[in-house]
Enzyme design. Structure first.
Site, PDB file in Angstrom:
ATOM      1  N   GLY A   1       0.818  -1.210   0.000  1.00 26.23           N
ATOM      2  CA  GLY A   1       0.000   0.000   0.000  1.00 26.23           C
ATOM      3  C   GLY A   1       0.848   1.254   0.000  1.00 26.23           C
ATOM      4  N   ASN A   2       0.205   2.373   0.283  1.00 27.85           N
ATOM      5  CA  ASN A   2       0.902   3.652   0.336  1.00 27.85           C
ATOM      6  C   ASN A   2       0.290   4.504   1.449  1.00 27.85           C
ATOM      7  OD1 ASN A   2      -1.312   5.397  -0.939  1.00 27.85           O
ATOM      8  ND2 ASN A   2      -0.958   3.886  -2.557  1.00 27.85           N
TER       9      ASN A   2
END
Length: 414
Positions: free
Chosen positions: A211-212
């Site tokens: 993810g980020n």
């Protein structure tokens, strides 16, 4: 045009709360200018007000060339002073004009809202009560101070009301006087705007993902700004906190797209017939080629490290740019790391190959961009040429971007 609100700040310990008032007014679509008294800068400095509003801050009559007090009074749709000390109210009552704030008040013809804050003994003093009565007789709105703990350690009437309540009074006053605030809401009337927000998560197994750090706050503010300007808005949310979505206006419809593929499908479903698509979400460039059915476990063998094979995800922005269902205006975001000149160079190169009408370039990482922080965005066109630049709260950035989109749509229609 957005309504212009002058926020006056006088020298009270509650001056720091005015920052929240400024934020609330900007979120509501106002162009805010802060005019502090010289003494108030001992509590909150110029840099804070300039950072929040994006406008220079002056306090004295000679700080700026020309008749700045007359210009501020001319453009103001409303002036609010919070906190309003006993001293500043007395000076306004007497018609003093010995700093930029009181001079602007004296020269203006717009509504004036005062939110007093002071010690209980000062509020109860006959001189203060007489000043309040006279100011109210002149048609000035005065918000009664709240009761509670005071800066001195005492308890009583004199606290500054909550900034959100002060903002509500200001916005109600603007609406009742039929300022340009209502016309601003019609800039995108009848338009359909689609916005993506948040960050995708590409699963590795039932509990882990790639993810980020995108929170979705900037995309949410873009959706809000679009709705305030009269558009029908659909928000495609990728892993955005529920509390942020719960605060959205009911008129904004929401669909959920946790992965890059989900965003691709949602954009395809919403894009056809849209006037504008704003791709603000941070979408993964790569995803695992396979997802484990159970949690990937480590063994006692220290050399046993799983190999994760990745594949490219669809470049949604570029795909939409060259599709038959391309919206009239297409906007992308380029979140880049590095120094400002490096970020800008990466963004301009990306703009030239993506095919969007506008690309919003913003620096992220190391406290920039992601999360509940201010943003700095440079907007370029499809050739990488500068269109505009804006700094400040995410609401302010959103208003600037959506106004740019509205102007492009109006130009195309005209």
């Amino acid at each position: 045009m957005r309504p212009t609100v002058i926020v006056g700040v006088s020298a009270g310990i509650a001056a720091y709360k005015a920052a929240i008032l400024v934020r609330e007014l900007i979120r509501a679509g106002c162009d805010v200018r802060v005019v502090p008294t010289p003494a108030s800068l001992e509590f909150v400095g110029k840099a804070t007000w300039e950072g929040l509003t994006g406008h220079p801050v002056h306090t004295g009559l000679t700080d700026h060339p020309g008749s700045d007090h007359v210009e501020l009074a001319r453009i103001a749709d409303l002036i609010v002073i919070a906190p309003a000390t006993a001293d500043v109210m007395a000076r306004i009552r007497a018609g003093f004009a010995n700093d930029l704030l009181t001079t602007t008040v004296l020269a203006s013809r717009c509504p004036l809202v005062l939110s007093p804050a002071m010690h209980t003994a000062m509020w109860d003093n006959a001189a203060t009560q007489d000043n309040v009565a006279v100011l109210r007789q002149r048609g000035i709105t005065i918000i009664d101070p709240a009761s509670g703990a005071l800066g001195s350690g005492d308890h009583g009437v004199g606290r500054l009301p909550e900034p959100e309540e002060i903002a509500r009074v200001c916005l109600d006053t603007l609406a009742s006087t039929q300022t340009s605030f209502s016309s601003n809401e019609q800039m995108l009337f009848g338009r359909h705007i689609v916005v993506t927000a948040g960050g995708t998560q590409e699963p590795l197994d039932p509990v882990r993902f790639i993810g980020n750090r995108s929170s979705g706050r900037q995309g949410i503010e873009i959706a809000r700004s679009s709705a305030r300007m009269g558009a029908t808005v659909h928000l495609i949310a990728s892993n955005v906190e529920k509390s942020l979505l719960d605060d959205l206006e009911p008129s904004i419809s929401v669909s959920f797209a946790p992965t890059a593929h989900d965003v691709e499908l949602a954009v395809q479903a919403q894009c056809d017939g849209a006037d504008a698509l704003v791709m603000c979400a941070a979408i993964a460039d790569f995803s695992p080629t396979s997802v484990a059915d159970a949690k990937i476990k480590k063994t006692d063998d220290s050399s046993d490290v799983p190999t994760i094979e990745l594949e490219r995800t669809t470049d949604i922005l570029a795909t939409v740019a060259h599709s038959d269902s391309r919206p009239t205006v297409l906007v992308g975001f380029a979140a880049e790391t590095g120094q400002a000149d490096t970020v800008l160079a990466y963004g301009k190169e990306k703009a030239r190959r993506k095919g969007a009408d506008f690309l919003a370039i913003n620096r992220v990482g190391d406290g920039f961009g992601f999360g509940d922080v201010d943003n700095h965005v440079t907007i370029v066109d499809s050739k990488g040429e500068l269109v505009g630049e804006v700094s400040g709260s995410k609401a302010r950035v959103a208003d600037f971007l959506i106004t740019t989109i509205a102007q492009r749509l109006a130009t195309i229609d005209g």
